[in-house]
Design an enzyme around this catalytic site. Structure first.
Site, PDB file in Angstrom:
ATOM      1  N   HIS A 180       0.868  -1.268   0.226  1.00  0.00           N
ATOM      2  CA  HIS A 180      -0.118  -0.057   0.116  1.00  0.00           C
ATOM      3  C   HIS A 180       1.045   1.125  -0.137  1.00  0.00           C
ATOM      4  CE1 HIS A 180      -2.886  -3.113   1.661  1.00  0.00           C
ATOM      5  NE2 HIS A 180      -3.758  -2.254   1.021  1.00  0.00           N
ATOM      6  N   ASP A 251      -3.755  -6.742  -7.587  1.00  0.00           N
ATOM      7  CA  ASP A 251      -4.007  -6.031  -6.387  1.00  0.00           C
ATOM      8  C   ASP A 251      -4.633  -4.585  -6.850  1.00  0.00           C
ATOM      9  OD1 ASP A 251      -4.135  -5.601  -3.566  1.00  0.00           O
ATOM     10  OD2 ASP A 251      -2.383  -6.450  -2.968  1.00  0.00           O
TER      11      ASP A 251
END
Length: 488
Positions: A180, A251
């Site tokens: 992230h 993702d």
């Protein structure tokens, strides 16, 4: 709507952004949008989520709805009609594949009840790095253990009728970087990857997993770009070496692990060209992002840089998702309760002496994957009749002129040396700022009881007692509270 536009929309999976069907979503579904990923802010109650999924499914045949329901620390439904089970790390500690299969089956039953087609789980990374931010989401650090539990989890979930997704290919358990926030790096040769590193994904494929999520990890010896957009990783390793013919989903393309390398439209085109079928756009990707990604895919086909056949192949694979027969049984919440009680580990004398306690919680760095899921023992203790005063300590405030250290000291002085103090932590070895807090509490109040709801690391041997739950789901918290109340 042209056929090419429909194909481009069909591979896109944005967020929803609210607990009701937004106007923008209706138009994109009509254009052929593949479906949605539901995040925490989209779910507020069991009734609401069923109404939401029914509304979305009603927009068109085969609108796929997916969610991150891993069990344990990463969940969306635990507090909203779902079931609570210990997470992967706890299941790996128990090391009974039948129990892992049952836990995943219970999650699958709760997803069927909620109207979800596709679970973006399990995480089958192998946490060989003790500082891995995903350690609690994995079955452990032994590749053979992870492989057998990966297979069991996939089988259990899909037996309930929900498509599973093994993640995060090719695995970034060697890295301490959260995708992230940056691009994880794994420096292994192709031979090392093929011979042992990919074993958990092999096991998931052998178990018939419907999909695999590719991460933004960069395999430095294979390519200089993240796996998400790497033909060498997706077509070479996953399709060629492992023979996987199911859906490959990326993702989230808004994560720094890929967005630092390519914009969302560019990443969408490069990911599909590399071999991905479905594009998770991210938690903050809505109508405009759908338009940008779809437009880039159409333009790439028109200028010859992306074969139209690649989009057709991707759409055909996606059409197979969410088509398994749905189980009709209701989830059994007793399964998770039992597993949490069996995995909890007790040392020393952690039972509280009275009915009043100070709980000092050391909050770890927030994980975006966890979303808004809560953790802790404060509420279960209060529900059991204990008077609880809670003090939360965060790393960004701890060093502010010793203010937090002083606040802890004031609370300890007020409670006195014989008071019940519970120190609540999650993998404190990962956060250097927590060491001084632990040392100070041990020096000032050795009668403190420690509850660690993370991956084991630190030794709490100087304290009166300590409890390990190996996860922070609701059932893990209740198991810890049973120990604190002397009920175990």
């Amino acid at each position: 709507m042209t056929e090419l536009s429909r194909l481009a929309h069909g591979v896109l999976f944005p967020a929803l952004g609210r607990p009701a069907v937004p106007r923008w979503a209706r138009a994109r579904v009509a254009e052929g949008l593949g479906g949605f990923v539901l995040f925490g802010r989209d779910i507020v109650s069991a009734v609401q989520v069923r109404e939401l999924t029914a509304g979305l499914h009603g927009l068109r045949e085969h609108v796929l709805l997916s969610v991150d329901e891993e069990g344990g620390d990463v969940n969306r439904l635990e507090n909203h009609g779902g079931t609570s089970v210990p997470g992967n790390h706890a299941l790996g500690r128990l090391d009974d594949p039948e129990r892992t299969r049952d836990a995943a089956y219970q999650i699958g039953l709760s997803l069927v009840a909620a109207g979800v087609d596709w679970d973006l789980a399990p995480a089958v990374d192998t946490a060989v790095n003790p500082l891995s931010p995903n350690g609690i989401r994995t079955f452990g650090g032994d590749r053979a253990l992870v492989a057998r539990h990966a297979a069991a989890w996939v089988e259990g979930l899909q037996a309930a009728g929900v498509s599973a997704c093994a993640k995060h290919f090719p695995g970034h358990g060697l890295s301490s970087t959260d995708a992230h926030l940056g691009t994880p790096v794994v420096d292994l040769s192709r031979q090392e990857l093929v011979e042992h590193y990919l074993d958990p994904f092999r096991a998931a494929i052998a178990a018939g997993v419907d999909s695999i999520m590719v991460s933004h990890v960069r395999l430095t010896q294979l390519d200089d770009v993240p796996a998400t957009i790497s033909p060498a990783v997706l077509t070479g390793l996953l399709r060629g070496e492992l023979g996987f013919d199911g859906v490959v989903i990326t993702d989230a393309l808004e994560m720094h692990g890929i967005s630092d390398v390519a914009s969302l439209p560019e990443a969408a085109v490069r990911a599909v060209a590399a071999g991905a079928d479905a594009l998770c756009l991210g938690a903050w990707a809505f109508g405009d992002d759908v338009d940008a990604a779809a437009g880039a895919l159409v333009a790439a086909v028109e200028d010859g840089s992306l074969p139209e056949g690649r989009l057709r192949e991707a759409n055909a694979r996606i059409a197979r998702l969410g088509t398994r027969p749905r189980a009709t049984a209701a989830p059994d919440d007793a399964v998770g309760e039992l597993l949490a009680r069996e995995v909890v580990e007790v040392h020393g004398d952690p039972a509280l002496k009275g009915r009043r306690a100070l709980v000092v919680r050391l909050d770890p760095t927030h994980s975006p994957a966890q979303g808004g899921a809560s953790w802790g023992v404060e509420e279960p203790l209060r529900a059991a009749g204990v008077e609880v005063e809670a003090l939360a300590v965060a790393g960004d405030t701890y060093n502010a002129e010793g203010m937090i250290r002083a606040e802890i000291g004031l609370c300890l002085d007020e409670y006195g040396p014989d008071a019940d103090v519970v120190l609540l932590v999650r993998s404190p070895h990962r956060f250097p700022w927590q060491r001084p807090v632990l040392d100070e509490l041990l020096a000032r109040h050795p009668g403190c009881v420690v509850v660690d709801m993370g991956v084991p690391g630190d030794d709490f041997g100087g304290f009166r007692g300590w409890v390990r739950t190996f996860g922070a789901s609701k059932v893990c918290a209740r198991a810890a509270v049973d120990v604190l109340l002397g009920a175990r």
